[in-house]
Design a protein around this motif. Structure first.
Motif, short mmCIF file in Angstrom:
data_model
loop_
_atom_site.label_atom_id
_atom_site.label_comp_id
_atom_site.label_asym_id
_atom_site.label_seq_id
_atom_site.Cartn_x
_atom_site.Cartn_y
_atom_site.Cartn_z
N SER A 223 -3.53 -2.72 9.35
CA SER A 223 -3.14 -3.21 10.68
C SER A 223 -3.77 -2.31 11.74
N GLU A 238 2.79 -4.64 8.21
CA GLU A 238 1.91 -3.68 7.55
C GLU A 238 2.15 -2.26 8.07
N LYS A 241 5.39 -0.88 6.65
CA LYS A 241 5.19 -0.45 5.26
C LYS A 241 4.42 0.87 5.20
N THR A 242 3.46 1.04 6.10
CA THR A 242 2.68 2.28 6.14
C THR A 242 3.59 3.48 6.36
#
Length: 434
Positions: A223, A238, A241-242
């Motif tokens: 992203s 994204e 989640k990172t």
């Protein structure tokens, strides 16, 4: 870089280089009693100690310019990257803006109508020499206000000895380490920790350059700060989640060292790497000289990604801008001089940074000595690198929001969805002018 990529904190105090100091009563903004013009310049310090401070470069540049431009004096104040943007903001707020500022963001000042455009200042030759992606990044709408100063891209640095001793790199391997995914990164960090390495992976999310470390991880997670339409997507799935990965797998497992990431500045991480205490970290070209000068044997690879597939790397440009103080002609002459090839290469060579001009790019491509071969790895990535959304008037505020709050995301119990959501909401409101 700062970024502001690109940027090394060196000194907390301004170092004022005054070729001709204005004194006495009755001085009108920038004019002496002899109708000489004094250009006030504020610049960032790229040195990592007082001996290699950018002060010397600017002092020599101002002195040589004055010799060939009688009647124009140049007064430069150099500040560390931790404070230079705030110093300029204070000056502007007090209606004492410098003539020229070399800092991390320009769009908010351009949006407020405070800046000259590049076309108003520069010769055709100087304006045409900027690398096209960087010139485009300097535009608000269709007009260029931000002039790139230096650039950098980012790679993952690793300490060869520490990784070999920990068994990450087999002792008979000649090709170095080639991690592809975050799983590779996590596994290596665990081995380093088991081997007693103080900081397996340095994660500097402190104020100095949290916005850069954040963007590197966002890109590697698929992203970024914005989508392909240049709309903010800071709270994308994204990105959430990172930061869950960083919170749980890196920080949560004790793989990021004794200093809390939100309190670790980039320069402190670089210093630790140069002392041999850090196994891995994301770095820019300036680390080549710092670590090499301390005898550290290191490797450099592209940043591993969440799933092991290729994602864009991050590029950073730091910016020069000129405020409308009534000295357009003199400012333009000084900027043309600043961007002469000899002056560009003098600065990039001193700090192992990347040139922002086509002439400088070609010169670095042709170079063979010193750190040129290693720099070419960074240089190759520059034309296609993703930069901060610096053309957005809201970016300066968003960057500051990230600096203040992103460290909370990776703390025990940190809530990436909530913190990123709050930053994103404020960014979208600012972008809409609300």
């Amino acid at each position: 870089m700062k970024g502001r990529y690109l940027s090394l904190a060196a000194t907390g105090a301004a170092l004022c280089l005054t070729a001709v100091t204005l004194t006495g009563c009755g001085t009108v903004q920038g004019l002496t009693g002899n109708n000489e013009v004094t250009l006030r310049v504020v610049a960032a310090d790229y040195g990592d100690n007082p001996q290699n401070s950018s002060t010397t470069y600017w002092k020599d540049l101002a002195s040589s310019f004055e010799k060939t431009h009688p009647g124009v004096n140049v007064e430069v104040s150099v500040y560390s990257w931790t404070e230079v943007d705030a110093k300029v903001a204070e000056m502007v707020k007090a209606h004492k803006a410098p003539d020229i500022a070399q800092i991390g963001a320009y769009a908010d000042y351009a949006g407020a109508g405070k800046l000259y455009s590049a076309e108003e200042l520069l010769s055709v030759q100087t304006e045409a020499d900027f690398l096209a992606p960087l010139a485009d990044a300097g535009k608000v709408g269709q007009t260029q206000y931000g002039m790139p100063f230096v650039a950098s891209t980012r790679l993952l640095f690793y300490n060869e000895k520490l990784l070999t001793d920990a068994g990450v790199i087999p002792k008979d391997t000649k090709g170095g380490w080639q991690p592809k995914s975050w799983a590779d990164l996590e596994a290596a960090a665990k081995k380093l920790k088991a081997a007693g390495v103080q900081t397996p992976f340095a994660l500097p999310l402190g104020r100095e350059e949290a916005q850069a470390e954040t963007m590197m991880w966002m890109l590697a997670g698929g992203s970024g700060y914005t989508d392909n339409e240049d709309s903010y997507e800071i709270d994308s799935p994204e990105n959430v989640k990172t930061f869950e990965f960083l919170r749980d797998k890196m920080v949560g497992q004790g793989l990021t060292g004794p200093v809390e990431p939100g309190k670790l500045d980039r320069q402190a991480a670089f210093d630790g790497f140069a002392r041999g205490e850090v196994g891995m970290l994301n770095g820019h070209p300036t680390l080549l000289k710092q670590a090499g000068g301390k005898g550290i044997k290191f490797g450099m690879v592209p940043m591993p990604t969440a799933d092991g597939t290729d994602h864009p790397t991050m590029g950073v440009a730091d910016w020069v801008m000129a405020f409308k103080n009534g000295h357009k002609t003199e400012t333009g002459k000084f900027l043309d001089y600043l961007y002469e090839a000899k002056n560009v290469t003098a600065f990039t060579g001193k700090y192992d940074l990347l040139p922002v001009t086509t002439s400088g790019y070609r010169a670095m491509e042709a170079a063979t000595g010193g750190s040129a071969p290693q720099l070419k790895t960074f240089l190759t990535a520059l034309p296609t690198a993703r930069l901060y959304p610096v053309g957005k008037k809201s970016w300066a505020g968003v960057s500051e929001d990230v600096k203040q709050n992103i460290g909370k995301v990776v703390q025990p119990g940190g809530r990436p969805e909530k913190v990123l959501g709050d930053i994103a909401l404020a960014a979208r409101k600012a972008d809409a002018g609300r």
